[in-house]
Design an enzyme around this catalytic site. Sequence first.
Site, PDB file in Angstrom:
ATOM      1  N   GLU A 172      -2.741  -1.988  10.219  1.00 39.81           N
ATOM      2  CA  GLU A 172      -3.930  -2.674   9.695  1.00 39.81           C
ATOM      3  C   GLU A 172      -5.204  -2.272  10.431  1.00 39.81           C
ATOM      4  O   GLU A 172      -6.218  -2.965  10.374  1.00 39.81           O
ATOM      5  CB  GLU A 172      -3.720  -4.190   9.732  1.00 39.81           C
ATOM      6  CG  GLU A 172      -2.564  -4.611   8.839  1.00 39.81           C
ATOM      7  CD  GLU A 172      -2.447  -6.111   8.641  1.00 39.81           C
ATOM      8  OE1 GLU A 172      -3.198  -6.875   9.281  1.00 39.81           O
ATOM      9  OE2 GLU A 172      -1.597  -6.512   7.830  1.00 39.81           O
ATOM     10  N   LYS A 197      -1.561 -14.396  -1.241  1.00 35.54           N
ATOM     11  CA  LYS A 197      -1.454 -12.959  -1.515  1.00 35.54           C
ATOM     12  C   LYS A 197      -0.919 -12.790  -2.931  1.00 35.54           C
ATOM     13  O   LYS A 197       0.254 -13.102  -3.173  1.00 35.54           O
ATOM     14  CB  LYS A 197      -0.442 -12.305  -0.567  1.00 35.54           C
ATOM     15  CG  LYS A 197      -0.804 -12.274   0.905  1.00 35.54           C
ATOM     16  CD  LYS A 197       0.434 -11.857   1.688  1.00 35.54           C
ATOM     17  CE  LYS A 197       0.161 -11.626   3.157  1.00 35.54           C
ATOM     18  NZ  LYS A 197       1.418 -11.550   3.929  1.00 35.54           N
TER      19      LYS A 197
HETATM   20  P1  PGA Z   1       2.538  -7.517   5.368  1.00 40.02           P
HETATM   21  O1  PGA Z   1       1.980  -8.370   6.582  1.00 40.02           O
HETATM   22  O2  PGA Z   1       1.432  -7.206   4.447  1.00 40.02           O
HETATM   23  O3  PGA Z   1       3.148  -6.312   6.020  1.00 40.02           O
HETATM   24  O4  PGA Z   1       3.584  -8.398   4.715  1.00 40.02           O
HETATM   25  C1  PGA Z   1       0.888  -9.205   6.468  1.00 40.02           C
HETATM   26  C2  PGA Z   1       1.178 -10.591   6.991  1.00 40.02           C
HETATM   27  O5  PGA Z   1       2.303 -10.915   7.420  1.00 40.02           O
HETATM   28  O6  PGA Z   1       0.282 -11.442   6.965  1.00 40.02           O
HETATM   29 ZN    ZN Z   2       1.581 -13.156   7.784  1.00 38.56          ZN
END
Ligand code: PGA
Ligand code: ZN
Length: 403
Positions: free
Chosen positions: A194, A328
């Site tokens: 990230e 998400k």
């Molecule tokens: P991921 O991690 O996009 O790899 O699932 C993001 C998170 O856990 O917030």
């Molecule tokens: Zn998370």
Amino acid sequence: MKIDNILIKIIQDSRGEETLKAIMRSGDIEVSSSVPRGKSTGEKEVFLRDTRTAVRKFELIKERLLGIGFKDLNDFDGFLLELDGTKNKNLLGGNLILVLSQAFCRLAAKTEGIELWQYLERYLSTKGKRKPPLFFFNLINGGKHAPFGPKIQEYMIVPQVDGPKVSLETAKIFFAGLKEYFKKEFGKNKFGDEGGLLFPGEDYENPLEIFEEIRDKLNLQNKVKFALDAAASSFYDENKEKYLLLEDKAVSKKELLEIYKKLISRFEILSIEDPFEEKDFESFGELAALKALKKTKTIVIGDDLTATNFELLEQAIKMKAVNGVIIKPTQVGTVSETLKTINLATENKIKIIVSHRSAETDDDFIADLAWASNAWGLKAGAPQPEERMVKYNRIIQISNAKS
Ligand code: PGA
Ligand code: ZN
């Protein structure tokens, strides 16, 4: 709205893996959207198709989507869900359904000549003036987003300043200071998925100590708080029922709770995400109920626990497991289901953090989503890689246009 054509393309995400992009046209209006992908994915997330199969599946349904009028987003998403016909989107895959759903929203907004967030707002129960979200910048990458380092997945800073523009500037200054520190102490800077730094060693406290040092050195006391995403499912051993927090130290959930309690009393931690594995609603609730947390107003956030899923969030609310939730779209697979979960959070005064995934694209859809839902936070990684910056910048752009 009538869709005249749709193309599904395979593009590369920020991890260099394949993902989907949809290009959708109605009359002479054309839009596109793409979907990200997680790595520390929870078990409760929707099924994803590999991209090649997704494209083949799309070709089979394409004609059925063209030329007919869709009343609204619910109508379009409902049609896709019917075509899929499974509970977990096993036939078409959540990534294919979502990329179509997102493109539909963009197309509908553009056809009407309104902003994407204005279109999304219609489906949300949030009323009144929107405030820009706080930015959660992930500056040290651990867990599954790093080849080495602490088991805690994300060490974030959250600027407590006036407006998104100053927030981004503050984060850039902080990150520059942090990079300089890392270079001096650990040699050449290395970065995780990230865009945050890689920390050499598994010590889970030291990153916070370094954060404090940088904060004080830059005179940013009162201007930044810290936040953690433990992503605890990723270091939970189901057989032993223990958390492998350090190589030679497996801890019970009670011990882990005590560790969090100590961290929270010692550092200015605004929120802690997925502190326990994704099935353990009780431990989340125990942490949230601690007097110490009430005092510091630290928010306990569900991500893998709730997976943007309406029923799981309902359960978390009933069990008082969280006071914040990660949103998400990729976890649930349609925009309309995402909006329904957001409404549930809003109506129950659960704080919302709209989040990117660890492998991203240049799509800024989630920024409009955060704005429309009056989210408490937007989580989009470090203030550096382009695929993260577009999200922060889109919030600044909306915010400027509004004032
Ligand atoms: P991921 O991690 O996009 O790899 O699932 C993001 C998170 O856990 O917030
Ligand atoms: Zn998370």
